[in-house]
Motif scaffolding. Structure first.
Motif, short mmCIF file in Angstrom:
data_model
loop_
_atom_site.label_atom_id
_atom_site.label_comp_id
_atom_site.label_asym_id
_atom_site.label_seq_id
_atom_site.Cartn_x
_atom_site.Cartn_y
_atom_site.Cartn_z
N LYS A 267 0.80 -1.31 0.03
CA LYS A 267 -0.08 -0.07 -0.01
C LYS A 267 1.11 1.11 -0.16
O LYS A 267 0.38 2.05 -0.74
N ASP A 268 1.85 1.26 0.95
CA ASP A 268 2.54 2.39 0.83
C ASP A 268 3.44 2.64 -0.60
O ASP A 268 3.65 3.85 -0.81
N LEU A 269 4.18 1.52 -0.96
CA LEU A 269 4.58 1.73 -2.22
C LEU A 269 3.71 2.24 -3.62
O LEU A 269 3.94 3.14 -4.28
N ASP A 270 2.44 1.54 -3.42
CA ASP A 270 1.60 2.24 -4.38
C ASP A 270 1.12 3.78 -3.94
O ASP A 270 1.26 4.67 -4.96
N ASN A 271 1.31 4.01 -2.98
CA ASN A 271 0.93 5.65 -2.48
C ASN A 271 2.19 6.48 -3.01
O ASN A 271 2.02 7.58 -3.67
N VAL A 272 3.54 5.90 -2.79
CA VAL A 272 4.46 6.74 -3.32
C VAL A 272 4.67 6.77 -5.00
O VAL A 272 4.93 8.01 -5.27
N LEU A 273 4.22 5.66 -5.38
CA LEU A 273 4.14 5.78 -7.03
C LEU A 273 3.08 6.73 -7.45
O LEU A 273 3.25 7.61 -8.61
N VAL A 274 1.90 7.09 -6.77
CA VAL A 274 0.80 7.57 -7.17
C VAL A 274 1.27 9.08 -7.08
O VAL A 274 1.23 10.00 -7.86
N GLU A 275 2.18 9.62 -5.86
CA GLU A 275 2.56 10.70 -5.77
C GLU A 275 3.72 11.11 -6.81
O GLU A 275 3.87 12.38 -7.01
N LEU B 259 7.27 12.28 -12.18
CA LEU B 259 8.49 11.43 -11.95
C LEU B 259 8.41 10.07 -12.06
O LEU B 259 7.38 9.38 -11.86
N LYS B 260 9.21 9.31 -12.60
CA LYS B 260 9.38 8.01 -12.93
C LYS B 260 10.38 7.20 -11.59
O LYS B 260 11.47 7.98 -11.67
N LEU B 261 9.98 6.35 -11.02
CA LEU B 261 10.88 5.71 -10.20
C LEU B 261 10.87 4.31 -10.57
O LEU B 261 10.26 3.42 -9.75
N PRO B 262 11.77 4.03 -11.26
CA PRO B 262 11.78 2.66 -11.85
C PRO B 262 12.22 1.54 -10.56
O PRO B 262 11.76 0.57 -10.64
N MET B 263 13.06 1.92 -9.60
CA MET B 263 13.51 0.81 -8.73
C MET B 263 12.11 0.92 -7.81
O MET B 263 12.18 -0.52 -7.35
N THR B 264 11.70 1.78 -7.35
CA THR B 264 10.66 1.50 -6.44
C THR B 264 9.38 0.98 -7.15
O THR B 264 8.76 0.05 -6.56
N GLN B 265 9.16 1.03 -8.40
CA GLN B 265 8.24 0.13 -9.42
C GLN B 265 8.35 -1.47 -9.10
O GLN B 265 7.62 -2.03 -8.88
N GLY B 266 9.98 -1.57 -9.53
CA GLY B 266 10.24 -2.89 -9.33
C GLY B 266 10.16 -3.78 -7.89
O GLY B 266 9.76 -4.72 -7.95
N VAL B 267 10.22 -2.75 -6.83
CA VAL B 267 10.17 -3.41 -5.62
C VAL B 267 8.56 -3.42 -5.40
O VAL B 267 8.20 -4.58 -4.83
#
Length: 93
Positions: free
Chosen positions: A38-46, A52-60
């Protein structure tokens, strides 16, 4: 591995606690994987709202989604992502 890193720059309380969990296979909840997802989904939405693209966050995030959705990991500690890594590499979980 924990012994090799202990006392060096890579050592930390988190490494010692979660490293022990991984070594002993103790994935009793401390921080639930479903909440990590849930937290990672929230980070990616923000990040997306800021263009911003956060490919490492997306991968995790994708690894946690697989662990939660396909490996019954939702209520396991987030250190249980180690099991996803083992499965990805054809190792017993």
């Amino acid at each position: 591995m924990r012994a090799a890193l202990k006392g060096g720059f890579a050592d930390s309380t988190i490494l010692q606690q979660h490293g022990e969990r991984m070594t002993t296979g103790n994935f009793e909840p401390g921080g639930l994987s479903k909440f990590q997802l849930k937290d990672l989904d929230n980070v990616l939405v923000e990040a997306e709202s800021a263009n911003l693209k956060l490919p490492m966050t997306q991968g995790v995030r994708d690894r946690f989604a697989h662990f939660v959705d396909n490996m019954d990991g939702a209520d396991k500690d987030h250190s249980g992502l180690y099991l996803e890594l083992r499965a990805r590499n054809g190792m017993d979980t």
